[in-house]
Scaffold this motif. Structure first.
Motif, PDB file in Angstrom:
ATOM      1  N   TYR A 164       0.893  -1.161   0.000  1.00 54.73           N
ATOM      2  CA  TYR A 164       0.000   0.000   0.000  1.00 54.73           C
ATOM      3  C   TYR A 164       0.930   1.208   0.000  1.00 54.73           C
ATOM      4  CZ  TYR A 164      -3.521   3.334   1.729  1.00 54.73           C
ATOM      5  OH  TYR A 164      -4.369   4.410   1.889  1.00 54.73           O
ATOM      6  N   TYR A 169       2.839   4.655   5.725  1.00 56.20           N
ATOM      7  CA  TYR A 169       2.141   3.416   6.093  1.00 56.20           C
ATOM      8  C   TYR A 169       3.119   2.242   6.050  1.00 56.20           C
ATOM      9  CZ  TYR A 169      -2.416   5.587   6.313  1.00 56.20           C
ATOM     10  OH  TYR A 169      -3.478   6.364   6.702  1.00 56.20           O
ATOM     11  N   ARG A 177       8.467   3.654   1.315  1.00 59.72           N
ATOM     12  CA  ARG A 177       8.170   3.825   2.740  1.00 59.72           C
ATOM     13  C   ARG A 177       9.169   4.751   3.442  1.00 59.72           C
ATOM     14  NH1 ARG A 177       8.446  -0.982   3.806  1.00 59.72           N
ATOM     15  NH2 ARG A 177      10.124  -1.294   5.319  1.00 59.72           N
ATOM     16  N   ASP A 194       4.561   4.265   9.844  1.00 57.32           N
ATOM     17  CA  ASP A 194       4.163   2.859   9.997  1.00 57.32           C
ATOM     18  C   ASP A 194       2.707   2.703  10.426  1.00 57.32           C
ATOM     19  OD1 ASP A 194       6.608   1.826   9.181  1.00 57.32           O
ATOM     20  OD2 ASP A 194       7.446   1.921  11.192  1.00 57.32           O
ATOM     21  N   GLN A 195       1.838   3.486   9.808  1.00 53.27           N
ATOM     22  CA  GLN A 195       0.409   3.391  10.093  1.00 53.27           C
ATOM     23  C   GLN A 195      -0.235   2.224   9.339  1.00 53.27           C
ATOM     24  OE1 GLN A 195      -1.877   7.086   9.949  1.00 53.27           O
ATOM     25  NE2 GLN A 195       0.030   8.271   9.983  1.00 53.27           N
ATOM     26  N   PHE A 196      -1.455   1.887   9.743  1.00 48.28           N
ATOM     27  CA  PHE A 196      -2.320   0.940   9.044  1.00 48.28           C
ATOM     28  C   PHE A 196      -3.614   1.644   8.652  1.00 48.28           C
ATOM     29  CE2 PHE A 196      -0.114  -2.030  12.038  1.00 48.28           C
ATOM     30  CZ  PHE A 196       0.536  -2.816  11.096  1.00 48.28           C
ATOM     31  N   THR A 197      -4.231   1.194   7.566  1.00 45.54           N
ATOM     32  CA  THR A 197      -5.598   1.618   7.261  1.00 45.54           C
ATOM     33  C   THR A 197      -6.572   0.766   8.073  1.00 45.54           C
ATOM     34  OG1 THR A 197      -5.949   0.049   5.461  1.00 45.54           O
ATOM     35  CG2 THR A 197      -4.885   2.145   4.893  1.00 45.54           C
ATOM     36  N   GLN A 200      -6.833  -2.661   6.520  1.00 43.83           N
ATOM     37  CA  GLN A 200      -5.682  -3.503   6.831  1.00 43.83           C
ATOM     38  C   GLN A 200      -5.804  -4.099   8.238  1.00 43.83           C
ATOM     39  OE1 GLN A 200      -2.552  -0.652   6.142  1.00 43.83           O
ATOM     40  NE2 GLN A 200      -2.029  -1.531   4.146  1.00 43.83           N
TER      41      GLN A 200
END
Length: 241
Positions: A164, A169, A177, A194-197, A200
């Motif tokens: 992604y 992220y 990244r 280092d986020q997530f949706t 995810q």
């Protein structure tokens, strides 16, 4: 009155900022990780294991998931200590097949080689068990600070996530990244990396490797057997010294 209005506006903007971040959720899911360092046949030369447990734990806390790290094991096999293609070659050496072998275990296995072929920091099966890492590249990144989210990124593939490509992220590809220099850069702090949706997070929480209760540990040979590994691999597994 004007001061009260300014305070209200400030409080509102702070609330919007907090809402935009994926804050750590209450921990109610777990997965186990078995780190395996690859050594030469005699066990005298072994790869490092830069898996950055504090960073990995903080990253997955955003999803309400906690990784459980089992004691590190050694795998003695000179053929895959340096220059392999990663998880496919290691799967062939360990299983006799170049793809994920069944039955799947409840534990994710992560192999650290001294080097992999090419410039990859690591690779992993998507939605299946197994990952491999170039310990030399990871450890030497950013002047020796280390590429501190590569381990977490490859585990994300095992848990069902594809790339992604949004820089802050976790699942952005390696060329895209933004890499944290430490805990202070990881969401919800600092640079919010280092986020997530939300989607995810839902995929990971539904992974067959993730459990609602802390999974019980498997004994050394029991873990290998449950993962479907060959006698050849079990002969070369041993406690880390």
């Amino acid at each position: 009155m004007a001061g009260a209005v300014r305070l209200a506006l400030l409080a509102g903007s702070m609330g919007l900022l907090a809402a935009s971040r994926t804050l750590a959720a209450p921990i109610d899911r777990y997965f186990k990780v078995q780190i395996v360092r690859i050594c030469n046949d005699s066990g005298t030369v072994c790869a490092a294991t830069p898996y950055f447990p504090a960073e990995t734990t903080k990253i997955y806390a955003q999803a309400g998931i906690e990784p459980i790290f089992l004691p590190i094991l050694d795998y003695r096999n000179s053929a895959v200590l340096n220059g392999s293609n990663g998880i496919s070659d290691i799967s062939m050496a360990a299983f006799g097949c170049p793809s994920p072998c069944t039955p799947l275990a409840t534990t994710l296995f992560a192999f650290f080689a001294n080097t992999l072929d090419g410039s990859a920091y690591g690779n992993a099966w998507i939605g299946a068990n197994g990952s491999a890492f170039d310990a030399t590249l990871i450890s030497g990144f950013n002047g020796g600070i280390g590429r501190r989210d590569t381990f977490a990124h490859e585990l994300g593939h095992n848990l069902g996530l594809d790339h992604y490509d949004v820089p802050n992220y976790l699942m952005a590809g390696g060329g895209v990244r933004a890499i944290p220099s430490g805990l202070a850069d990881i969401n919800p702090d600092g640079a919010q990396l280092d986020q997530f949706t939300a989607s995810q997070i839902a995929i990971m929480r539904d992974s067959p490797f993730v459990y609602a209760n802390v999974p019980a540990p498997l004994p050394l040979l029991g873990a290998a057997a449950a993962f479907g590994w060959s006698r050849r691999l079990r002969r070369h597994l041993g406690e880390r010294t």
